[in-house]
Design a protein around this motif. Structure first.
Motif, PDB file in Angstrom:
ATOM      1  N   LYS A  24      24.555  46.793 -19.744  1.00 29.58           N
ATOM      2  CA  LYS A  24      25.558  46.516 -20.787  1.00 29.58           C
ATOM      3  C   LYS A  24      25.261  45.213 -21.533  1.00 29.58           C
ATOM      4  O   LYS A  24      25.413  45.133 -22.751  1.00 29.58           O
ATOM      5  N   ILE A  25      24.808  44.187 -20.794  1.00 31.19           N
ATOM      6  CA  ILE A  25      24.547  42.895 -21.450  1.00 31.19           C
ATOM      7  C   ILE A  25      23.112  42.783 -21.958  1.00 31.19           C
ATOM      8  O   ILE A  25      22.701  41.736 -22.442  1.00 31.19           O
ATOM      9  N   GLY A  26      22.348  43.861 -21.829  1.00 26.94           N
ATOM     10  CA  GLY A  26      21.026  43.905 -22.433  1.00 26.94           C
ATOM     11  C   GLY A  26      19.881  43.360 -21.603  1.00 26.94           C
ATOM     12  O   GLY A  26      18.800  43.119 -22.139  1.00 26.94           O
ATOM     13  N   LEU A  27      20.094  43.173 -20.297  1.00 33.20           N
ATOM     14  CA  LEU A  27      19.000  42.661 -19.469  1.00 33.20           C
ATOM     15  C   LEU A  27      18.002  43.756 -19.113  1.00 33.20           C
ATOM     16  O   LEU A  27      16.813  43.486 -18.977  1.00 33.20           O
ATOM     17  N   ILE A  28      18.507  44.964 -18.914  1.00 32.82           N
ATOM     18  CA  ILE A  28      17.628  46.087 -18.590  1.00 32.82           C
ATOM     19  C   ILE A  28      17.942  47.251 -19.517  1.00 32.82           C
ATOM     20  O   ILE A  28      19.070  47.373 -20.018  1.00 32.82           O
ATOM     21  N   HIS A  29      16.943  48.081 -19.716  1.00 37.38           N
ATOM     22  CA  HIS A  29      17.077  49.256 -20.583  1.00 37.38           C
ATOM     23  C   HIS A  29      16.394  50.441 -19.905  1.00 37.38           C
ATOM     24  O   HIS A  29      15.260  50.773 -20.244  1.00 37.38           O
TER      25      HIS A  29
END
Length: 124
Positions: A24-29
């Motif tokens: 959600k916070i963009g650390l992993i995709h």
């Protein structure tokens, strides 16, 4: 090897909620399969280990998020990522120097106290 979120959670010792939060916070995709389930791979394990390392250096989460964003943009961001890591390295060197100065100060103070205690015991 590929993992679904439950398997991956156990492998990296993070809760499923934490993995979802990191996404959600963009650390992993993570990749998605044809029915939209998250799929993780060994590369994701390496990336999370690097995130853990950045966190251990006290890099602010906003900077880790920014670094992550740059990483997913690809090699065109190498110079910018390098700059972020060099900044963090400088912070660590400053912290290290401060810790070394504090250690020296405490060692001197401990030495003074030990000497005073030794003199007190001799004078008894």
């Amino acid at each position: 090897m590929n993992y679904h979120i439950g398997e991956f959670s156990k492998k990296v010792e993070l809760s499923i909620d934490t993995l979802r939060y990191y996404e959600k916070i963009g650390l992993i995709h993570p990749e998605r399969d044809d029915i939209n389930r998250r799929i993780y791979c060994e590369r994701d394990i390496s990336w999370l280990n690097f995130i853990f390392r950045l966190k251990a250096t006290n890099m602010p989460i906003k900077q880790i998020q920014y670094y992550s964003k740059l990483r997913y943009m690809g090699d065109i961001t190498l110079k910018e990522r390098l700059k972020l890591l060099e900044k963090q390295m400088n912070r660590l060197h400053i912290q290290k120097n401060n810790i070394e100065e504090n250690i020296l100060h405490l060692e001197r103070k401990i030495g003074i106290y030990k000497e005073k205690i030794k003199k007190q015991e001799v004078n008894k």
